[in-house]
Design a protein around this motif. Sequence first.
Motif, mmCIF file in Angstrom:
data_model
loop_
_atom_site.group_PDB
_atom_site.id
_atom_site.type_symbol
_atom_site.label_atom_id
_atom_site.label_comp_id
_atom_site.label_asym_id
_atom_site.label_seq_id
_atom_site.Cartn_x
_atom_site.Cartn_y
_atom_site.Cartn_z
ATOM 1 N N GLU A 90 0.869 -1.086 0.138
ATOM 2 C CA GLU A 90 0.111 0.050 0.116
ATOM 3 C C GLU A 90 0.835 1.053 0.022
ATOM 4 O OE1 GLU A 90 -4.042 -1.701 2.146
ATOM 5 O OE2 GLU A 90 -2.361 -0.651 3.392
ATOM 6 N N GLN A 93 2.077 1.862 -3.429
ATOM 7 C CA GLN A 93 0.921 2.348 -4.305
ATOM 8 C C GLN A 93 0.829 3.881 -4.052
ATOM 9 O OE1 GLN A 93 -0.856 0.680 -6.768
ATOM 10 N NE2 GLN A 93 -1.623 2.922 -7.077
ATOM 11 N N GLU A 94 0.670 4.340 -2.530
ATOM 12 C CA GLU A 94 0.283 5.489 -2.271
ATOM 13 C C GLU A 94 1.530 6.746 -2.188
ATOM 14 O OE1 GLU A 94 -1.497 5.013 1.536
ATOM 15 O OE2 GLU A 94 -2.887 3.808 0.824
ATOM 16 N N ILE A 97 3.771 5.180 -6.389
ATOM 17 C CA ILE A 97 2.977 5.287 -7.650
ATOM 18 C C ILE A 97 2.315 6.516 -8.044
ATOM 19 C CG2 ILE A 97 1.692 3.954 -9.371
ATOM 20 C CD1 ILE A 97 2.609 1.363 -7.868
ATOM 21 N N GLU A 98 1.543 6.913 -6.842
ATOM 22 C CA GLU A 98 0.588 7.802 -7.234
ATOM 23 C C GLU A 98 1.195 9.111 -7.584
ATOM 24 O OE1 GLU A 98 -2.212 7.932 -4.260
ATOM 25 O OE2 GLU A 98 -2.905 6.029 -4.761
ATOM 26 N N PRO A 99 2.389 9.326 -6.975
ATOM 27 C CA PRO A 99 3.167 10.808 -7.027
ATOM 28 C C PRO A 99 3.840 10.730 -8.458
ATOM 29 C CG PRO A 99 3.474 10.034 -4.902
ATOM 30 C CD PRO A 99 2.721 9.131 -5.376
ATOM 31 N N VAL A 101 2.714 9.309 -11.334
ATOM 32 C CA VAL A 101 1.566 9.491 -12.043
ATOM 33 C C VAL A 101 1.173 11.035 -12.026
ATOM 34 C CG1 VAL A 101 -0.784 8.916 -12.768
ATOM 35 C CG2 VAL A 101 0.725 7.348 -12.123
ATOM 36 N N ASN A 102 1.112 11.498 -10.858
ATOM 37 C CA ASN A 102 0.482 12.877 -10.732
ATOM 38 C C ASN A 102 1.221 14.179 -10.944
ATOM 39 O OD1 ASN A 102 -2.058 11.635 -10.199
ATOM 40 N ND2 ASN A 102 -1.670 11.527 -7.941
ATOM 41 N N ARG A 112 2.602 6.268 -18.450
ATOM 42 C CA ARG A 112 1.726 5.071 -18.306
ATOM 43 C C ARG A 112 2.690 4.001 -18.577
ATOM 44 N NH1 ARG A 112 -3.663 5.514 -21.271
ATOM 45 N NH2 ARG A 112 -4.129 3.441 -20.291
ATOM 46 N N ILE A 115 5.082 3.188 -15.717
ATOM 47 C CA ILE A 115 4.478 2.666 -14.591
ATOM 48 C C ILE A 115 4.115 1.128 -14.668
ATOM 49 C CG2 ILE A 115 2.313 2.497 -13.105
ATOM 50 C CD1 ILE A 115 4.139 4.830 -12.317
ATOM 51 N N ASP A 123 -0.672 -4.375 -8.483
ATOM 52 C CA ASP A 123 -1.913 -3.998 -7.834
ATOM 53 C C ASP A 123 -2.667 -5.449 -7.784
ATOM 54 O OD1 ASP A 123 -1.750 -4.426 -10.567
ATOM 55 O OD2 ASP A 123 -3.785 -3.199 -11.098
ATOM 56 N N CYS A 196 9.924 11.353 -1.689
ATOM 57 C CA CYS A 196 9.196 10.035 -1.219
ATOM 58 C C CYS A 196 9.960 9.342 0.076
ATOM 59 C CB CYS A 196 8.903 9.015 -2.338
ATOM 60 S SG CYS A 196 7.953 9.796 -3.671
#
Length: 797
Positions: A90, A93-94, A97-99, A101-102, A112, A115, A123, A196
Amino acid sequence: MARGESRPPSFVGTPEAAVRDLSSELSDLTLDSEEGLRKFQRGEIYDDDLEWYRLVPPEARQVLSSSEVQRQSILFEIIKSEKDYVSDLETLQEVFIEPIVNTLAVPEFRVRGFIQEVFFNLDKILEHHKRMLGALFERQRDQHPLIQSLSDIILDNSLLFQDDYEDYIKHYPLAEARHRSELRRNSRYQYLLQQCSLAPRVRKRDLITFLSRPVTRLPRLLLLLENAKKYTEPDHPDMETIPLLIGILKDFIRSTQPGIAASEDKVKYWNLCESLIYQKGEIIDLDLYDESRSLRFQGPLSRRYKSNMDLHWADLHVALLDNYMLLLKPEARSSTVMKHHVVSRPIPLEYLRLGAFDGPPENRKEKAEDGSGILDRVRSRYRQMYPFTIYHASSKMSRRYTLYAGSEAARQKWYDALDEALGIRQVRQESNMLFAPHIINEGFFKHAALVAPYGLAAHYTGRVNAATELSFRKVLSVPNPTSMVALPAAGKLFVLHEDGLCSYSLDMLARAALGLIDSRKVDASRETIAGDVLFFRAGRVGNRFMVLYGQKSFLQVYLYALEVVSNADANHPRWSTSGVSSFRSFGDPLVIPKDTYNITVLSRRIVICSEKGISVADPANLSLGVKSTHLPDFSGSDLSLPMAGLKVRCAACKPLGIVRCPNSEELLVVYDELGCYMDKHGVPTRASGYLRWETKAVSYAHRGDYLMLISPEFIEVRTVHTGKLVQVLEGADMRRIDVGLLSPDKDSAQGTTLIAMRGREEQGLVADRILELVETSELRTPRVSDVPGQWEDFDIL
């Protein structure tokens, strides 16, 4: 036993009943531990307290045997490690991965794909373990503090997540390599990962640690289960389930090792590809990033060079791919980056041949590196080097290499690797031919190997010089034919022989071949077009059937163009100006270089190849003369060093023709030793780069997206767009015998290519073998560029 002493549980009856009785006996002692269990599952307990015995009252521990205490501690560790594992996934992921992408740490157009390459199917693995952790928590709440078994939950879930784990574990080396590559070259990505790492949940661990968690999780789980088995009573139900589960996990972990090794080899291969530095100017498409590419073997080897009348040694790194062998010069540009200069042209395995591998060792003189005295530092030492020879089949002397291995064992490894790679390459090429040789005739056409044997002259027909798509039966007697072309749509067969250029009725010829009419009627249909003809070409030009021929005159060579007319129009007085009723002249004759040896047609232009270069003319207006006498157009070479270098290379080669690149407005100029690209105005493109053939071509054939380069010993098949080598055919005395057709007839989509080659020899006679090269790929829908009129092939300004 004295009152107050702890005692092991007494099992009476079945083990299941004993466990139930003991759990009931302990239930009154665990009321205070319920809150501790809830805090543990919510993650509200400090790490120092995350042990089974810290959540169980002392009274509960005292009634258990030491082995059962160990077993319960291990079962608790399984749940705790599963909880930590889910938490890490988790966090991945949080926090990572999310940073990515964002933010713009990785450019949007490839984030994409990045990732997917780095985090792959994490996932899916996370969902599996969330489900398993939920079941473990539920079992723990129901049976705490004395858990009966967890193996059934793990067994059920392991059968579900094996496929996803297999995919991830085999892909992991590629994911790590992709991450490291991005980290080296992308400062934004470096900065994001630094940020991170500051998150408390990360605990100063790097991304590689998180990515490797699925790779180490199952071995860790296997170790815990093996330990639990050691402390499980022989009659406990887990003694049946745990060994089964251990066997499943061991087999699975063992089965993933080859996949990991293959991925690691792929990473080594990619690292090698990224490190290559090619010589400037040459365009080399080694097809490095095809899915089937692999690195078969690599290692250090040495060569000896002659310099200033002396020999010196050079250390190389040699890489054997599944399609090429590369001789490289290593260059360390930093402590982490290694580059490899391609010091010699890569050798396709189709051309690679092995020489001697049993030569005696040779001494290499080196300076001693050890020793503290002055004499020790200048004293030389000798190291034995073991030679072996490889060479290029089309350049046996000029591209012959003697390489040296550091030991006999290393030399043998190279021989085994080369022999295996060549064998595999040959099998793959033979089973996946793009153009398959189909034997049309063998044994009918014979000629003398050296001098015609006495008494056998009547048994040979002579060497095959020309052929067309007809049956092989004798219907014409003409002296020394050199080329022929059949135009079924026009009903004509054209033959060039020592008496000149003639045409025959194709219908009459077919009837005579079937024995329906006498061959003299074929002779009666003959029309003599011209004498003293050096060469001719016939075929479709635009919407017309044309005959182009070069005729020798006093001190000049003229190019004539004739249009084939139908029988209904043959008697029209305006269309008989050529003196032959089936043809009409197309413009005035054009003076062309005396050394012209080939002409081709691209849509509405005639390409004239001579020793002086390439010229272009309009067949409809030959009287206008040649529009450009220099192709490619090197007028800008004074301002461009690459173009100047290309000009020098092209001047030393013999031009063979021009073909159009598919789905492009580029043209490929074909020389005997190289090729180069130009735009429709004749200006070199692709930074004035050039393609080098592996063999010196005598002629070529253009088939759709492919170019065939034909030499006496080899036929190279290359893509027109990039020059990539896709197939090599080997033979003896090979020659194209269907030369003369201007372009494939529009009703026969791909055309044909006929090859004659030396066949078997018997009693001093050689039998020619005639082959048709048949394309084996799927039928392709017409491209936009195949539609007439989409764009003119070129318009020289």
